[in-house]
Design a protein around this motif. Sequence first.
Motif, PDB file in Angstrom:
ATOM      1  N   LEU A 194       0.966  -1.458   0.254  1.00  0.00           N
ATOM      2  CA  LEU A 194       0.117  -0.188  -0.071  1.00  0.00           C
ATOM      3  C   LEU A 194       0.752   1.405  -0.049  1.00  0.00           C
ATOM      4  N   PRO A 195       1.930   1.559   0.712  1.00  0.00           N
ATOM      5  CA  PRO A 195       2.704   2.876   0.913  1.00  0.00           C
ATOM      6  C   PRO A 195       3.368   2.733  -0.620  1.00  0.00           C
ATOM      7  N   MET A 196       3.717   1.772  -1.286  1.00  0.00           N
ATOM      8  CA  MET A 196       4.434   2.031  -2.754  1.00  0.00           C
ATOM      9  C   MET A 196       3.093   2.400  -3.629  1.00  0.00           C
ATOM     10  N   ILE A 197       1.942   1.947  -3.458  1.00  0.00           N
ATOM     11  CA  ILE A 197       0.857   2.444  -4.490  1.00  0.00           C
ATOM     12  C   ILE A 197       0.413   3.882  -4.121  1.00  0.00           C
ATOM     13  N   TRP A 198       0.403   4.098  -2.849  1.00  0.00           N
ATOM     14  CA  TRP A 198       0.034   5.523  -2.573  1.00  0.00           C
ATOM     15  C   TRP A 198       0.938   6.672  -2.941  1.00  0.00           C
ATOM     16  N   ARG A 199       2.233   6.258  -2.897  1.00  0.00           N
ATOM     17  CA  ARG A 199       3.349   6.957  -3.147  1.00  0.00           C
ATOM     18  C   ARG A 199       3.319   7.340  -4.876  1.00  0.00           C
ATOM     19  N   LEU A 200       3.099   6.182  -5.668  1.00  0.00           N
ATOM     20  CA  LEU A 200       3.007   6.289  -7.009  1.00  0.00           C
ATOM     21  C   LEU A 200       1.979   7.044  -7.477  1.00  0.00           C
ATOM     22  N   HIS A 201       0.595   6.891  -6.614  1.00  0.00           N
ATOM     23  CA  HIS A 201      -0.473   7.888  -6.965  1.00  0.00           C
ATOM     24  C   HIS A 201      -0.182   9.249  -6.718  1.00  0.00           C
ATOM     25  N   GLY A 202       0.811   9.690  -5.744  1.00  0.00           N
ATOM     26  CA  GLY A 202       0.914  10.920  -5.432  1.00  0.00           C
ATOM     27  C   GLY A 202       2.186  11.602  -6.706  1.00  0.00           C
ATOM     28  N   LYS A 203       2.228  10.788  -7.663  1.00  0.00           N
ATOM     29  CA  LYS A 203       3.043  11.511  -8.750  1.00  0.00           C
ATOM     30  C   LYS A 203       2.308  11.939  -9.776  1.00  0.00           C
ATOM     31  N   PRO A 204       2.186  13.369 -10.039  1.00  0.00           N
ATOM     32  CA  PRO A 204       1.331  13.987 -11.035  1.00  0.00           C
ATOM     33  C   PRO A 204       1.573  13.325 -12.542  1.00  0.00           C
ATOM     34  N   GLY A 205       0.605  12.977 -13.235  1.00  0.00           N
ATOM     35  CA  GLY A 205       0.863  12.429 -14.664  1.00  0.00           C
ATOM     36  C   GLY A 205       1.274  10.984 -14.793  1.00  0.00           C
ATOM     37  N   PHE A 206       1.743  10.363 -13.400  1.00  0.00           N
ATOM     38  CA  PHE A 206       2.252   8.854 -13.710  1.00  0.00           C
ATOM     39  C   PHE A 206       0.926   8.237 -12.846  1.00  0.00           C
ATOM     40  N   SER A 207       0.160   8.422 -12.012  1.00  0.00           N
ATOM     41  CA  SER A 207      -0.853   7.770 -11.442  1.00  0.00           C
ATOM     42  C   SER A 207      -1.781   6.960 -12.543  1.00  0.00           C
ATOM     43  N   GLU A 208      -2.321   7.630 -13.415  1.00  0.00           N
ATOM     44  CA  GLU A 208      -3.088   6.958 -14.517  1.00  0.00           C
ATOM     45  C   GLU A 208      -2.629   5.838 -15.371  1.00  0.00           C
ATOM     46  N   LYS A 209      -1.327   6.330 -15.691  1.00  0.00           N
ATOM     47  CA  LYS A 209      -0.536   5.280 -16.334  1.00  0.00           C
ATOM     48  C   LYS A 209      -0.110   3.975 -15.328  1.00  0.00           C
ATOM     49  N   PHE A 210       0.367   4.342 -14.576  1.00  0.00           N
ATOM     50  CA  PHE A 210       0.561   3.116 -13.105  1.00  0.00           C
ATOM     51  C   PHE A 210      -0.763   1.972 -13.079  1.00  0.00           C
ATOM     52  N   LEU A 211      -1.849   2.675 -12.857  1.00  0.00           N
ATOM     53  CA  LEU A 211      -3.069   2.133 -12.639  1.00  0.00           C
ATOM     54  C   LEU A 211      -3.243   1.058 -13.870  1.00  0.00           C
ATOM     55  N   LYS A 212      -3.435   1.943 -15.106  1.00  0.00           N
ATOM     56  CA  LYS A 212      -3.752   1.083 -16.356  1.00  0.00           C
ATOM     57  C   LYS A 212      -2.637  -0.021 -16.787  1.00  0.00           C
ATOM     58  N   GLY A 213      -1.418   0.346 -16.505  1.00  0.00           N
ATOM     59  CA  GLY A 213      -0.349  -0.545 -16.735  1.00  0.00           C
ATOM     60  C   GLY A 213      -0.515  -1.753 -15.955  1.00  0.00           C
ATOM     61  N   CYS A 214      -0.436  -1.518 -14.440  1.00  0.00           N
ATOM     62  CA  CYS A 214      -0.765  -2.848 -13.633  1.00  0.00           C
ATOM     63  C   CYS A 214      -2.048  -3.594 -13.967  1.00  0.00           C
ATOM     64  N   SER A 215      -3.121  -2.851 -14.250  1.00  0.00           N
ATOM     65  CA  SER A 215      -4.537  -3.584 -14.423  1.00  0.00           C
ATOM     66  C   SER A 215      -4.336  -4.230 -15.830  1.00  0.00           C
ATOM     67  N   ALA A 216      -3.696  -4.019 -16.782  1.00  0.00           N
ATOM     68  CA  ALA A 216      -3.688  -4.712 -17.884  1.00  0.00           C
ATOM     69  C   ALA A 216      -2.654  -5.759 -17.755  1.00  0.00           C
ATOM     70  N   MET A 217      -1.778  -5.888 -16.973  1.00  0.00           N
ATOM     71  CA  MET A 217      -1.149  -6.934 -16.678  1.00  0.00           C
ATOM     72  C   MET A 217      -1.792  -8.090 -15.949  1.00  0.00           C
ATOM     73  N   ILE A 218      -2.423  -7.533 -14.787  1.00  0.00           N
ATOM     74  CA  ILE A 218      -3.298  -8.222 -14.017  1.00  0.00           C
ATOM     75  C   ILE A 218      -4.264  -8.998 -14.624  1.00  0.00           C
ATOM     76  N   CYS A 219      -4.935  -8.366 -15.824  1.00  0.00           N
ATOM     77  CA  CYS A 219      -5.900  -8.727 -16.476  1.00  0.00           C
ATOM     78  C   CYS A 219      -5.622 -10.096 -17.489  1.00  0.00           C
ATOM     79  N   LEU A 220      -4.227  -9.777 -18.091  1.00  0.00           N
ATOM     80  CA  LEU A 220      -3.622 -10.776 -18.589  1.00  0.00           C
ATOM     81  C   LEU A 220      -3.388 -12.106 -17.965  1.00  0.00           C
ATOM     82  N   VAL A 221      -2.800 -12.087 -16.841  1.00  0.00           N
ATOM     83  CA  VAL A 221      -2.421 -13.015 -15.918  1.00  0.00           C
ATOM     84  C   VAL A 221      -3.713 -13.982 -15.496  1.00  0.00           C
ATOM     85  N   GLY A 222      -4.887 -12.967 -15.146  1.00  0.00           N
ATOM     86  CA  GLY A 222      -6.068 -13.468 -14.837  1.00  0.00           C
ATOM     87  C   GLY A 222      -6.806 -14.352 -15.736  1.00  0.00           C
TER      88      GLY A 222
END
Length: 328
Positions: free
Chosen positions: A290-318
């Motif tokens: 969680l601290p790593m997630i919140w830290r990445l969300h706190g970076k402007p312009g990176f939060s959305e890329k982080f969420l979509k990139g991780c979610s796409a990988m999770i979708c593929l694995v699932g």
Amino acid sequence: MLVQATFALQDVEALVPMDSDLDAEVSEVERESAKPAIADWLSKQLLINVDGQNRVPATAGSVTYDERNNVHVEFRYEAVPRRLLLMQATFLSSLPEGHRQFVKIQDANGDTVLEQVLTRASDLVRLELAASHGGHERKLSSWQEVSGDFFRLGIEHIVTGYDHLLFLFALLAVTHGFWPALKIITAFTLAHSCTLALAALGWVSLPASFVEPFIAATIVYVAVENLIRGDRAGGRYWLTFGFGLIHGFGFAGALGEMDISSGDSGILLPLLAFNLGIETGQIAVAAIVLPMIWRLHGKPGFSEKFLKGCSAMICLVGSYWFLARTVF
């Protein structure tokens, strides 16, 4: 002397050939025909020593199946231990890594004198009968040992349960603070604790052929929702609770073949210890992630890329897990 053992059918199928016609399916007739081979396999893999002498079953083993896809094997031995009983479960070296075998030994009066969880690294039971009548102190010690074993088993199950962890990570990836994350974790905990208890008590049962693909489907669903709705995904608590009910049946699979209801301590103590182990492992993982997630969300312009990139990988694995558990 009576010895009873319970295994998951899929574990036995991997060691004792049942598919005689090689059509990739085991029929009811083939399972019945495999009973003598199962009994013979276990008789050679379960070493019994009574008062210094190795013993073999007095009669051929009895094999039965139940509706929960378990195999029950029963042997009778003529010798009755007077001083020392040794039992070595050498079959554990052939079963999947992490397999646990719950052992209970009772005397002629039906009183439990030993309860122990065996692993590949610790597959030997030693019972000195002269010291086995310690009354309340002996029973308390046995309960404490069993609780510790099941607590560690719960931690191992969640830490190595990558599908459960990935599901939880996909849910938490949209959170920006402590309280939303706490609500999601709490909803997941309440849900899987309910169905874990119901399944372990035998009140509700779902086949693994349904539960395992459905767990993979929950991962895909949450990942797709993250891609579509981003961090504005609302109603996560009810979604988490609903899907968490199915994950509870997945946790119950680790206990199903161990027949913990037969223990002298009953089912509640091992169940509670196992669930506490799951929660401890879950909280430990969340505290790191969680601290790593919140830290990445706190970076402007990176939060959305982080969420979509991780979610796409999770979708593929699932999706891969879903196909592996259904088609492949």
